[in-house]
Design a protein around this motif. Structure first.
Motif, PDB file in Angstrom:
ATOM      1  N   ASP A  75     -53.538  23.115  11.717  1.00 52.58           N
ATOM      2  CA  ASP A  75     -54.518  22.348  10.951  1.00 52.58           C
ATOM      3  C   ASP A  75     -54.483  22.654   9.451  1.00 52.58           C
ATOM      4  N   THR A 131     -56.567  17.697   5.717  1.00 49.59           N
ATOM      5  CA  THR A 131     -57.502  18.219   6.713  1.00 49.59           C
ATOM      6  C   THR A 131     -58.669  19.015   6.137  1.00 49.59           C
ATOM      7  N   ARG A 156     -72.209  14.470   7.842  1.00 49.07           N
ATOM      8  CA  ARG A 156     -72.073  15.151   9.129  1.00 49.07           C
ATOM      9  C   ARG A 156     -71.320  14.264  10.119  1.00 49.07           C
ATOM     10  N   SER A 188     -67.768  14.316   9.246  1.00 49.01           N
ATOM     11  CA  SER A 188     -67.146  15.580   9.639  1.00 49.01           C
ATOM     12  C   SER A 188     -66.695  15.547  11.096  1.00 49.01           C
ATOM     13  N   LEU A 189     -67.440  14.823  11.928  1.00 48.13           N
ATOM     14  CA  LEU A 189     -67.109  14.723  13.341  1.00 48.13           C
ATOM     15  C   LEU A 189     -66.058  13.655  13.610  1.00 48.13           C
ATOM     16  N   LEU A 204     -60.720  16.649  10.563  1.00 46.38           N
ATOM     17  CA  LEU A 204     -61.036  17.874   9.837  1.00 46.38           C
ATOM     18  C   LEU A 204     -60.401  19.084  10.521  1.00 46.38           C
ATOM     19  N   SER A 233     -59.861  22.587  12.268  1.00 46.19           N
ATOM     20  CA  SER A 233     -60.722  23.174  13.296  1.00 46.19           C
ATOM     21  C   SER A 233     -61.600  24.297  12.763  1.00 46.19           C
ATOM     22  N   ARG A 265     -64.529  22.539  11.290  1.00 44.79           N
ATOM     23  CA  ARG A 265     -65.338  21.891  12.316  1.00 44.79           C
ATOM     24  C   ARG A 265     -66.213  22.911  13.057  1.00 44.79           C
ATOM     25  N   LEU A 280     -69.801  23.648  11.837  1.00 43.26           N
ATOM     26  CA  LEU A 280     -70.907  22.770  12.210  1.00 43.26           C
ATOM     27  C   LEU A 280     -71.649  23.281  13.428  1.00 43.26           C
TER      28      LEU A 280
END
Length: 204
Positions: free
Chosen positions: A54, A111, A186, A189-190, A194, A196, A199, A202
């Motif tokens: 990533d 990413t 948000r 972001s999901l 992005l 890991s 992520r 969050l």
């Protein structure tokens, strides 16, 4: 747009430290192989925070180097911040997660932003540089390798913007915490590809 420089590093010990780092990168000539882990032959020493599929490649745009040359009062050469690639015509402050960069053989996907750390401050020789770097909003960007192959300085780069809900690189850099994100950010972001490590923030 084109590849201005490709930069690699051997593992070196930071001055005054005992740990090794791959931040001291320098431009290389000739073609370099790119696989899912990044540039073949490049040193990645702290895999808790760097490297992996990533965050396989760290890149900066020519606009980022121009900004820092003016801010620091010196000519910032490719590799100065530990970046693998410098791309003419790119400004990381204007990128979004999911944007794509396509070269002759290689395809990359943005990413995340580069988050400054103590290693960067030590590289610059200023213990207070990390917060300054973060505040500036010109951090460069990490990429995932969608398609590997050989890459060479001078190659043309085709830019394809992300078509989904956009998450700007400065947001990832400066306020990527659940309590500081808007509802739209948000959701972005999901929805976006992005990295890991980000992520997971969050869910923390």
């Amino acid at each position: 747009m084109k590849i201005q420089a490709i930069c690699l590093a051997d593992a070196q010990i930071l001055p005054g430290k005992t740990s090794k780092t791959g931040i001291f990168k320098h431009p290389v000539n000739g073609a370099v192989m790119v696989d899912r882990e990044g540039l073949v032959g490049d040193a990645v020493c702290n895999r808790k925070h760097h490297g992996g599929p990533d965050q396989a490649i760290y890149a900066m745009g020519s606009a980022d180097l121009d900004y820092w040359s003016h801010d620091l009062g010196l000519t910032v050469e490719p590799g100065f911040f530990g970046e693998n690639l410098v791309i003419d015509g790119i400004d990381s402050a204007k990128l979004h997660v999911g944007d794509r960069l396509t070269m002759q053989e290689v395809e990359l996907e943005v990413t995340a932003a580069r988050i400054p750390c103590a290693t960067l401050s030590a590289r610059i020789g200023d213990p207070d540089f990390a917060p300054r770097f973060k505040a500036a909003g010109q951090p460069g960007f990490y990429c995932r390798v969608l398609k590997g192959g050989f890459l060479q300085a001078g190659e043309a780069v085709e830019f394809t913007p992300y078509q989904g809900t956009q998450l700007p690189i400065p947001v990832v850099l400066q306020r990527f915490r659940p309590s500081r994100l808007s509802e739209q950010e948000r959701i972005a972001s999901l929805d976006t590809p992005l990295a890991s490590r980000f992520r997971a923030m969050l869910e923390s």
